[in-house]
Write a protein that holds these residues in place. Structure first.
Motif, PDB file in Angstrom:
ATOM      1  N   LEU A  20      -7.069  10.740  -1.400  1.00  0.00           N
ATOM      2  CA  LEU A  20      -7.532   9.555  -0.432  1.00  0.00           C
ATOM      3  C   LEU A  20      -7.622  10.514   1.027  1.00  0.00           C
ATOM      4  N   ASP A  21      -6.397  10.862   1.720  1.00  0.00           N
ATOM      5  CA  ASP A  21      -6.536  11.087   2.808  1.00  0.00           C
ATOM      6  C   ASP A  21      -7.267  12.333   3.148  1.00  0.00           C
ATOM      7  N   ASP A  22      -8.160  12.305   4.153  1.00  0.00           N
ATOM      8  CA  ASP A  22      -9.300  13.319   4.411  1.00  0.00           C
ATOM      9  C   ASP A  22     -10.465  13.754   3.145  1.00  0.00           C
ATOM     10  N   THR A  23     -10.321  12.588   2.226  1.00  0.00           N
ATOM     11  CA  THR A  23     -11.253  12.764   1.195  1.00  0.00           C
ATOM     12  C   THR A  23     -11.995  11.378   1.390  1.00  0.00           C
ATOM     13  N   LEU A  24     -11.440  10.228   1.479  1.00  0.00           N
ATOM     14  CA  LEU A  24     -12.219   8.926   1.530  1.00  0.00           C
ATOM     15  C   LEU A  24     -12.141   8.562   3.155  1.00  0.00           C
ATOM     16  N   TRP A  25     -11.332   9.121   3.855  1.00  0.00           N
ATOM     17  CA  TRP A  25     -11.093   8.786   5.413  1.00  0.00           C
ATOM     18  C   TRP A  25     -10.437   9.957   5.967  1.00  0.00           C
ATOM     19  N   ALA A  26     -10.676  10.073   7.269  1.00  0.00           N
ATOM     20  CA  ALA A  26      -9.993  11.088   8.257  1.00  0.00           C
ATOM     21  C   ALA A  26      -8.612  10.482   8.520  1.00  0.00           C
ATOM     22  N   VAL A  27      -7.507  11.111   7.992  1.00  0.00           N
ATOM     23  CA  VAL A  27      -6.344  10.665   8.168  1.00  0.00           C
ATOM     24  C   VAL A  27      -5.731  10.805   9.545  1.00  0.00           C
ATOM     25  N   VAL A 104       6.211  -1.584  10.147  1.00  0.00           N
ATOM     26  CA  VAL A 104       5.401  -1.622  11.008  1.00  0.00           C
ATOM     27  C   VAL A 104       4.023  -0.551  10.925  1.00  0.00           C
ATOM     28  N   PHE A 105       4.949   0.755  10.954  1.00  0.00           N
ATOM     29  CA  PHE A 105       4.106   1.847  10.860  1.00  0.00           C
ATOM     30  C   PHE A 105       3.333   1.692   9.385  1.00  0.00           C
ATOM     31  N   LEU A 106       3.913   1.683   8.246  1.00  0.00           N
ATOM     32  CA  LEU A 106       2.996   1.565   7.147  1.00  0.00           C
ATOM     33  C   LEU A 106       1.786   0.502   7.191  1.00  0.00           C
ATOM     34  N   ASP A 107       2.029  -0.604   7.899  1.00  0.00           N
ATOM     35  CA  ASP A 107       0.944  -1.455   7.778  1.00  0.00           C
ATOM     36  C   ASP A 107      -0.194  -0.828   8.727  1.00  0.00           C
ATOM     37  N   ALA A 108       0.387  -0.333  10.000  1.00  0.00           N
ATOM     38  CA  ALA A 108      -0.735   0.498  10.671  1.00  0.00           C
ATOM     39  C   ALA A 108      -1.527   1.499   9.765  1.00  0.00           C
ATOM     40  N   ARG A 109      -0.754   2.171   9.304  1.00  0.00           N
ATOM     41  CA  ARG A 109      -1.135   3.467   8.268  1.00  0.00           C
ATOM     42  C   ARG A 109      -2.398   3.054   7.412  1.00  0.00           C
ATOM     43  N   GLN A 110      -2.613   1.860   6.857  1.00  0.00           N
ATOM     44  CA  GLN A 110      -3.089   1.371   5.952  1.00  0.00           C
ATOM     45  C   GLN A 110      -4.699   0.985   6.645  1.00  0.00           C
ATOM     46  N   ASN A 136      -0.587  12.265  -2.268  1.00  0.00           N
ATOM     47  CA  ASN A 136       0.759  12.559  -1.813  1.00  0.00           C
ATOM     48  C   ASN A 136       1.232  11.770  -0.696  1.00  0.00           C
ATOM     49  N   GLY A 137       0.277  11.137  -0.209  1.00  0.00           N
ATOM     50  CA  GLY A 137       0.778  10.277   1.144  1.00  0.00           C
ATOM     51  C   GLY A 137       0.919   9.030   0.473  1.00  0.00           C
ATOM     52  N   ASN A 138       1.181   8.034   1.582  1.00  0.00           N
ATOM     53  CA  ASN A 138       1.434   6.482   1.218  1.00  0.00           C
ATOM     54  C   ASN A 138       0.652   5.533   1.610  1.00  0.00           C
ATOM     55  N   ALA A 139      -0.856   6.123   1.633  1.00  0.00           N
ATOM     56  CA  ALA A 139      -1.659   4.810   1.742  1.00  0.00           C
ATOM     57  C   ALA A 139      -1.784   4.283   0.345  1.00  0.00           C
ATOM     58  N   ASP A 140      -2.330   2.982   0.388  1.00  0.00           N
ATOM     59  CA  ASP A 140      -2.217   1.970  -0.546  1.00  0.00           C
ATOM     60  C   ASP A 140      -3.770   1.648  -0.942  1.00  0.00           C
ATOM     61  N   VAL A 141      -4.476   1.886  -2.174  1.00  0.00           N
ATOM     62  CA  VAL A 141      -5.776   1.535  -1.999  1.00  0.00           C
ATOM     63  C   VAL A 141      -6.296   0.077  -2.089  1.00  0.00           C
ATOM     64  N   ALA A 142      -5.130  -0.500  -2.528  1.00  0.00           N
ATOM     65  CA  ALA A 142      -5.417  -2.280  -2.293  1.00  0.00           C
ATOM     66  C   ALA A 142      -5.148  -2.747  -0.806  1.00  0.00           C
ATOM     67  N   ARG A 143      -4.205  -1.937  -0.166  1.00  0.00           N
ATOM     68  CA  ARG A 143      -4.062  -2.356   1.332  1.00  0.00           C
ATOM     69  C   ARG A 143      -5.401  -2.060   2.013  1.00  0.00           C
ATOM     70  N   VAL A 144      -5.844  -0.796   1.791  1.00  0.00           N
ATOM     71  CA  VAL A 144      -7.048  -0.250   2.599  1.00  0.00           C
ATOM     72  C   VAL A 144      -8.084  -0.804   2.080  1.00  0.00           C
ATOM     73  N   GLY A 145      -8.225  -1.677   1.297  1.00  0.00           N
ATOM     74  CA  GLY A 145      -9.533  -2.587   1.026  1.00  0.00           C
ATOM     75  C   GLY A 145     -10.319  -1.806  -0.270  1.00  0.00           C
ATOM     76  N   LEU A 146      -9.617  -0.932  -1.141  1.00  0.00           N
ATOM     77  CA  LEU A 146     -10.474  -0.460  -2.027  1.00  0.00           C
ATOM     78  C   LEU A 146      -9.949  -0.786  -3.307  1.00  0.00           C
ATOM     79  N   GLY A 147      -9.064  -1.699  -3.501  1.00  0.00           N
ATOM     80  CA  GLY A 147      -8.388  -2.333  -4.789  1.00  0.00           C
ATOM     81  C   GLY A 147      -9.264  -2.386  -6.046  1.00  0.00           C
ATOM     82  N   ARG A 148     -10.367  -3.147  -5.621  1.00  0.00           N
ATOM     83  CA  ARG A 148     -11.155  -3.674  -6.752  1.00  0.00           C
ATOM     84  C   ARG A 148     -12.035  -2.564  -7.182  1.00  0.00           C
ATOM     85  N   LEU A 149     -12.303  -1.445  -6.759  1.00  0.00           N
ATOM     86  CA  LEU A 149     -12.954  -0.284  -7.247  1.00  0.00           C
ATOM     87  C   LEU A 149     -12.044   0.557  -8.184  1.00  0.00           C
ATOM     88  N   PHE A 150     -10.649   0.391  -7.919  1.00  0.00           N
ATOM     89  CA  PHE A 150      -9.843   1.462  -8.594  1.00  0.00           C
ATOM     90  C   PHE A 150      -9.088   0.691  -9.701  1.00  0.00           C
TER      91      PHE A 150
END
Length: 242
Positions: A20-27, A104-110, A136-150
């Motif tokens: 995910l990180d630095d593959t689908l977006w710049a972390v 708060v941090f985790l929400d912003a991280r998504q 290896n990170g804590n991004a969540d594909v559903a929370r970032v908006g990609l859940g329907r594709l995975f």
């Protein structure tokens, strides 16, 4: 260096796993903004911690935590949450605030910004392959908006180990219901993504985006995988020509 093609004898693909990180977006920009949001929250709710928890202090606390519990070194969420708790205790704020601060941090991280190629290519791939996130990170594909594709996701902090451990890749294949040899892993890190996936029995492709090209020479993967590809469109075209 000329781009290596996919071997003609490669088994047909049925699944693609993606970093995910630095593959689908710049972390980097995502984390900077998440730190800013967290800092503002700490300033309002834990001012003593906000005043003293700079990057150096965070790094020192993280080293302490890893030294005390090396088995949790892969767990970015635990390190962040417990780091906040320790800082609050050390600097005189209520450590019970750590859970709220972490959320708060985790929400912003998504709140990520996808590279331009991500949505169009993943839309096509989702119609052809089972897609599974491996991070290896804590991004969540559903929370970032990609859940329907995975179809699924394997996060190191949930699963209990991190790349390059082959168990992470094998779990992704299990969730996809596809054998490793019929699965392609795509990621930006030559060792953690490409070499590790190949050692786990998957096919692999290296995504070396131009903005990160300074990190690794173009021959960093040797002959372990096709690539490097500058974006997902290039990789998609190569897959179409297999």
């Amino acid at each position: 260096m000329p781009r290596l093609p996919f071997p003609s004898a490669s088994p047909p693909l049925r699944a693609i796993t993606l970093d995910l990180d630095d593959t689908l977006w710049a972390v980097g920009p995502t984390l900077v903004e998440a730190e800013r949001v967290l800092g503002a929250w700490l300033g309002a709710h834990a001012p003593a911690t906000a005043a003293r928890l700079d990057a150096e202090a965070r790094a020192a606390i993280r080293r302490e935590l890893v030294a005390e519990d090396p088995g949790r070194a892969h767990d970015m969420s635990w390190l962040r949450r417990e780091g906040l708790r320790r800082a609050m205790r050390r600097y005189g704020d209520d450590p019970r605030l750590a859970d709220d601060a972490f959320e708060v941090f985790l929400d912003a991280r998504q709140r990520v910004t996808f590279f331009d190629d991500v949505l169009p290519v993943l839309e096509r791939w989702a119609g052809r392959y089972r897609l599974v996130a491996v991070t290896n990170g804590n991004a969540d594909v559903a929370r970032v908006g990609l859940g329907r594709l995975f179809s699924a996701a394997v996060n190191a902090h949930v699963f209990g180990c991190a790349k390059p451990d082959p168990r992470l890749f094998h779990e992704a294949c299990r969730l996809a219901g596809v054998a490793p040899e019929a699965t392609l892993h795509v990621g930006d890190d030559p060792e953690l993504d490409v070499v590790a996936a190949r050692r786990a029995g998957l096919q692999a492709a290296w995504l070396r985006r131009p903005e990160f090209a300074h990190r690794h020479p173009a021959d960093a993967c040797g002959e372990h995988a096709p690539g490097p590809f500058e974006d997902l469109h290039a990789l998609d075209a190569a897959l179409a020509g297999r």
